[in-house]
Design an enzyme around this catalytic site. Structure first.
Site, PDB file in Angstrom:
ATOM      1  N   GLY A 152       0.846  -1.193   0.000  1.00 52.29           N
ATOM      2  CA  GLY A 152       0.000   0.000   0.000  1.00 52.29           C
ATOM      3  C   GLY A 152       0.875   1.235   0.000  1.00 52.29           C
ATOM      4  O   GLY A 152       2.101   1.155   0.176  1.00 52.29           O
ATOM      5  N   LEU A 153       0.232   2.374  -0.180  1.00 49.54           N
ATOM      6  CA  LEU A 153       0.951   3.660  -0.215  1.00 49.54           C
ATOM      7  C   LEU A 153       1.697   3.911   1.091  1.00 49.54           C
ATOM      8  O   LEU A 153       1.343   3.337   2.122  1.00 49.54           O
ATOM      9  CB  LEU A 153      -0.066   4.798  -0.414  1.00 49.54           C
ATOM     10  CG  LEU A 153      -0.814   4.851  -1.736  1.00 49.54           C
ATOM     11  CD1 LEU A 153      -1.937   5.885  -1.650  1.00 49.54           C
ATOM     12  CD2 LEU A 153       0.143   5.176  -2.879  1.00 49.54           C
ATOM     13  N   SER A 154       2.684   4.781   1.028  1.00 53.84           N
ATOM     14  CA  SER A 154       3.326   5.250   2.248  1.00 53.84           C
ATOM     15  C   SER A 154       2.239   5.874   3.135  1.00 53.84           C
ATOM     16  O   SER A 154       1.359   6.571   2.633  1.00 53.84           O
ATOM     17  CB  SER A 154       4.385   6.292   1.891  1.00 53.84           C
ATOM     18  OG  SER A 154       4.980   6.793   3.051  1.00 53.84           O
ATOM     19  N   ALA A 155       2.288   5.575   4.431  1.00 56.57           N
ATOM     20  CA  ALA A 155       1.323   6.081   5.419  1.00 56.57           C
ATOM     21  C   ALA A 155      -0.066   5.462   5.297  1.00 56.57           C
ATOM     22  O   ALA A 155      -1.018   5.940   5.900  1.00 56.57           O
ATOM     23  CB  ALA A 155       1.216   7.606   5.394  1.00 56.57           C
ATOM     24  N   SER A 156      -0.174   4.378   4.509  1.00 60.31           N
ATOM     25  CA  SER A 156      -1.477   3.705   4.451  1.00 60.31           C
ATOM     26  C   SER A 156      -1.739   2.947   5.752  1.00 60.31           C
ATOM     27  O   SER A 156      -2.894   2.652   6.075  1.00 60.31           O
ATOM     28  CB  SER A 156      -1.540   2.747   3.251  1.00 60.31           C
ATOM     29  OG  SER A 156      -0.493   1.801   3.310  1.00 60.31           O
ATOM     30  N   GLY A 157      -0.686   2.621   6.488  1.00 60.65           N
ATOM     31  CA  GLY A 157      -0.872   1.935   7.771  1.00 60.65           C
ATOM     32  C   GLY A 157      -0.238   0.548   7.821  1.00 60.65           C
ATOM     33  O   GLY A 157      -0.488  -0.213   8.757  1.00 60.65           O
ATOM     34  N   LYS A 158       0.586   0.211   6.847  1.00 64.22           N
ATOM     35  CA  LYS A 158       1.180  -1.140   6.784  1.00 64.22           C
ATOM     36  C   LYS A 158       1.965  -1.474   8.056  1.00 64.22           C
ATOM     37  O   LYS A 158       1.734  -2.522   8.660  1.00 64.22           O
ATOM     38  CB  LYS A 158       2.129  -1.256   5.568  1.00 64.22           C
ATOM     39  CG  LYS A 158       1.468  -1.013   4.239  1.00 64.22           C
ATOM     40  CD  LYS A 158       2.463  -1.102   3.094  1.00 64.22           C
ATOM     41  CE  LYS A 158       3.573  -0.073   3.107  1.00 64.22           C
ATOM     42  NZ  LYS A 158       3.138   1.338   3.013  1.00 64.22           N
TER      43      LYS A 158
ATOM     44  N   SER B  19       6.003  -1.807  -1.904  1.00 59.66           N
ATOM     45  CA  SER B  19       6.018  -2.755  -3.041  1.00 59.66           C
ATOM     46  C   SER B  19       5.020  -2.340  -4.125  1.00 59.66           C
ATOM     47  O   SER B  19       4.022  -3.013  -4.349  1.00 59.66           O
ATOM     48  CB  SER B  19       5.793  -4.201  -2.583  1.00 59.66           C
ATOM     49  OG  SER B  19       4.819  -4.347  -1.583  1.00 59.66           O
TER      50      SER B  19
HETATM   51  P1  ADP Z   1       3.109   2.743   6.320  1.00 56.04           P
HETATM   52  O1  ADP Z   1       3.861   1.654   7.039  1.00 56.04           O
HETATM   53  O2  ADP Z   1       2.074   2.208   5.379  1.00 56.04           O
HETATM   54  O3  ADP Z   1       3.995   3.772   5.697  1.00 56.04           O
HETATM   55  P2  ADP Z   1       2.528   3.734   8.941  1.00 56.04           P
HETATM   56  O4  ADP Z   1       1.927   2.581   9.682  1.00 56.04           O
HETATM   57  O5  ADP Z   1       3.965   4.054   9.193  1.00 56.04           O
HETATM   58  O6  ADP Z   1       2.237   3.530   7.387  1.00 56.04           O
HETATM   59  O7  ADP Z   1       1.739   5.071   9.200  1.00 56.04           O
HETATM   60  C1  ADP Z   1       0.342   5.146   9.141  1.00 56.04           C
HETATM   61  C2  ADP Z   1      -0.133   6.317   9.989  1.00 56.04           C
HETATM   62  O8  ADP Z   1      -1.557   6.335   9.940  1.00 56.04           O
HETATM   63  C3  ADP Z   1       0.270   6.157  11.458  1.00 56.04           C
HETATM   64  O9  ADP Z   1       0.596   7.415  11.967  1.00 56.04           O
HETATM   65  C4  ADP Z   1      -1.007   5.607  12.095  1.00 56.04           C
HETATM   66  O10 ADP Z   1      -1.100   5.948  13.453  1.00 56.04           O
HETATM   67  C5  ADP Z   1      -2.089   6.310  11.258  1.00 56.04           C
HETATM   68  N1  ADP Z   1      -3.374   5.641  11.203  1.00 56.04           N
HETATM   69  C6  ADP Z   1      -4.549   6.254  11.411  1.00 56.04           C
HETATM   70  N2  ADP Z   1      -5.579   5.383  11.279  1.00 56.04           N
HETATM   71  C7  ADP Z   1      -5.041   4.201  10.983  1.00 56.04           C
HETATM   72  C8  ADP Z   1      -5.584   2.909  10.733  1.00 56.04           C
HETATM   73  N3  ADP Z   1      -6.891   2.671  10.779  1.00 56.04           N
HETATM   74  N4  ADP Z   1      -4.733   1.917  10.430  1.00 56.04           N
HETATM   75  C9  ADP Z   1      -3.392   2.157  10.363  1.00 56.04           C
HETATM   76  N5  ADP Z   1      -2.820   3.343  10.601  1.00 56.04           N
HETATM   77  C10 ADP Z   1      -3.636   4.367  10.911  1.00 56.04           C
END
Ligand code: ADP
Length: 198
Positions: free
Chosen positions: A31-37, A105
């Protein structure tokens, strides 16, 4: 390409799984950066460890501090990044670990390579699409990366100046903007239970 090397036969995965009382599976979050992975993978790892299962998370940023510190973000380097991670995930999986990977990815071809690498050795591979609209990811922007990408400070940033090819048939499709982190982890756990991976 190395020469003069031969594959050393080992225990089979089934033999190891019987002895370890756990199978291996790779849960591949994309998923996109900041998607929550990473956030979801952390919650998932915690939940699995709490059940007494062997679980380990390979994280996007973290591998770039070590194994992949020689790689950048061009398409060729991203391909190589994912290829190495796939090989490492496969080894963890083969050691009977629930292996969680959290990497953008963005290219379909790379995720297919990761899948093929696993499936040719009968090691299960579960693709999880952490699907949030770019506007949501950009608004979250916990590391300020989207801001830098918009300003042109970061080049080839997925979703802004580099493509993200969404999965068409992921095993799990998480629409992660209206579910809590716990719900997302629970959905993945239910799937792993249903498929008898855990
Ligand atoms: P990624 O690894 O995809 O780059 P991150 O997990 O590092 O994403 O960051 C996702 C951000 O979104 C975090 O700051 C997290 O707290 C926030 N967030 C808000 N709602 C959600 C959710 N439902 N699931 C996952 N992350 C969330």
């Amino acid at each position: 390409m190395a020469t003069n090397i031969t594959w050393h036969e080992n225990l089979t995965h089934d033999e190891r799984a019987t002895l370890r009382k756990q199978r291996g599976v790779t849960v591949w979050l994309t998923g996109l950066s900041a998607s929550g992975k990473s956030t979801i993978a952390c919650a998932l790892e915690q939940a699995l460890l709490n059940r007494g299962l062997n679980a380990y998370r390979l994280d996007g940023d973290n591998v770039r501090f070590g194994l992949n510190k020689d790689l950048g973000f061009s398409e060729a380097d991203r391909n190589e990044n994912i290829r190495r991670i796939s090989e490492v995930a496969k080894l963890f999986n083969d050691s009977c670990c629930v292996t969680l990977t959290s990497f953008i990815s963005p290219y379909k071809k790379d995720r297919e390579t990761a899948r093929e690498l696993h499936e040719k050795d009968n090691l299960p591979f579960v693709e999880v699409f952490v699907d949030v609209p770019i506007e949501v990811a950009e608004q979250r922007d916990p590391k300020g990366l989207y801001k830098k990408a918009r300003e042109g400070i970061i080049k080839e940033f997925t979703g802004i100046s580099a493509p993200y090819e969404a999965p068409e048939n992921p095993e799990i499709h998480l629409k992660n903007y209206d579910a809590s982190v716990e719900d997302a982890a629970a959905q993945i756990i239910s799937y792993l239970e249903r498929e008898k991976y855990i």
